[in-house]
Design a protein around this motif. Structure first.
Motif, PDB file in Angstrom:
ATOM      1  N   LEU A 245     -29.473   5.018  81.338  1.00 58.10           N
ATOM      2  CA  LEU A 245     -28.352   4.554  82.164  1.00 58.10           C
ATOM      3  C   LEU A 245     -27.593   3.432  81.459  1.00 58.10           C
ATOM      4  CD1 LEU A 245     -30.141   4.570  85.621  1.00 58.10           C
ATOM      5  CD2 LEU A 245     -28.250   6.068  84.958  1.00 58.10           C
ATOM      6  N   THR A 246     -28.306   2.605  80.694  1.00 58.03           N
ATOM      7  CA  THR A 246     -27.691   1.534  79.918  1.00 58.03           C
ATOM      8  C   THR A 246     -26.752   2.114  78.863  1.00 58.03           C
ATOM      9  OG1 THR A 246     -29.558   0.054  80.300  1.00 58.03           O
ATOM     10  CG2 THR A 246     -28.160  -0.444  78.402  1.00 58.03           C
ATOM     11  N   GLN A 247     -27.151   3.223  78.243  1.00 55.16           N
ATOM     12  CA  GLN A 247     -26.311   3.861  77.226  1.00 55.16           C
ATOM     13  C   GLN A 247     -24.942   4.249  77.787  1.00 55.16           C
ATOM     14  OE1 GLN A 247     -28.185   7.141  75.074  1.00 55.16           O
ATOM     15  NE2 GLN A 247     -30.180   6.152  75.289  1.00 55.16           N
ATOM     16  N   LEU A 248     -24.890   4.575  79.072  1.00 61.07           N
ATOM     17  CA  LEU A 248     -23.636   4.985  79.710  1.00 61.07           C
ATOM     18  C   LEU A 248     -22.927   3.823  80.406  1.00 61.07           C
ATOM     19  CD1 LEU A 248     -24.810   8.360  81.273  1.00 61.07           C
ATOM     20  CD2 LEU A 248     -23.556   8.004  79.138  1.00 61.07           C
ATOM     21  N   GLY A 249     -23.479   2.613  80.295  1.00 55.93           N
ATOM     22  CA  GLY A 249     -22.870   1.447  80.900  1.00 55.93           C
ATOM     23  C   GLY A 249     -23.045   1.357  82.406  1.00 55.93           C
ATOM     24  N   LEU A 250     -23.980   2.124  82.944  1.00 55.92           N
ATOM     25  CA  LEU A 250     -24.193   2.135  84.394  1.00 55.92           C
ATOM     26  C   LEU A 250     -25.264   1.148  84.839  1.00 55.92           C
ATOM     27  CD1 LEU A 250     -24.094   5.986  84.966  1.00 55.92           C
ATOM     28  CD2 LEU A 250     -22.403   4.322  85.747  1.00 55.92           C
ATOM     29  N   TYR A 251     -26.046   0.666  83.891  1.00 59.68           N
ATOM     30  CA  TYR A 251     -27.124  -0.259  84.221  1.00 59.68           C
ATOM     31  C   TYR A 251     -27.069  -1.395  83.221  1.00 59.68           C
ATOM     32  CZ  TYR A 251     -31.794  -1.798  85.654  1.00 59.68           C
ATOM     33  OH  TYR A 251     -32.861  -2.521  86.147  1.00 59.68           O
ATOM     34  N   THR A 252     -26.958  -2.620  83.715  1.00 61.41           N
ATOM     35  CA  THR A 252     -26.762  -3.752  82.805  1.00 61.41           C
ATOM     36  C   THR A 252     -27.916  -4.750  82.818  1.00 61.41           C
ATOM     37  OG1 THR A 252     -25.520  -4.896  84.532  1.00 61.41           O
ATOM     38  CG2 THR A 252     -24.242  -3.609  82.945  1.00 61.41           C
ATOM     39  N   ARG A 253     -28.914  -4.484  83.626  1.00 65.46           N
ATOM     40  CA  ARG A 253     -30.068  -5.391  83.661  1.00 65.46           C
ATOM     41  C   ARG A 253     -31.037  -5.035  82.537  1.00 65.46           C
ATOM     42  NH1 ARG A 253     -31.388  -5.136  90.166  1.00 65.46           N
ATOM     43  NH2 ARG A 253     -29.276  -5.557  90.862  1.00 65.46           N
TER      44      ARG A 253
END
Length: 72
Positions: free
Chosen positions: A18-26
């Motif tokens: 999800l981080t790879q897609l910018g949807l999760y930043t934690r």
């Protein structure tokens, strides 16, 4: 299937994808919390996936996400 309250390396992988897609930043901690649930629900909505429960990482969601991201 993963949902809120689950823990472990599979959740960490989900967070990193999800981080790879910018949807999760934690920071990925392997804990399926409200933040992960929200990111999964946003991903499902954006991709037109209609699960039984938004925010639950089911097989259809996993197949879509894995096709768009690289293995962390």
């Amino acid at each position: 299937m993963l949902s809120r309250g689950d823990r472990g390396p599979e959740v960490t992988e989900l967070e990193l994808r999800l981080t790879q897609l910018g949807l999760y930043t934690r920071q990925a901690r392997g804990n399926y919390n409200e933040g992960v649930e929200d990111a999964v629900a946003r991903y499902q909505w954006a991709r037109g996936i209609q699960p039984d429960d938004y925010g639950v990482y089911d097989l259809e969601t996993r197949e879509h996400l894995e096709s768009e991201t690289t293995e962390p």
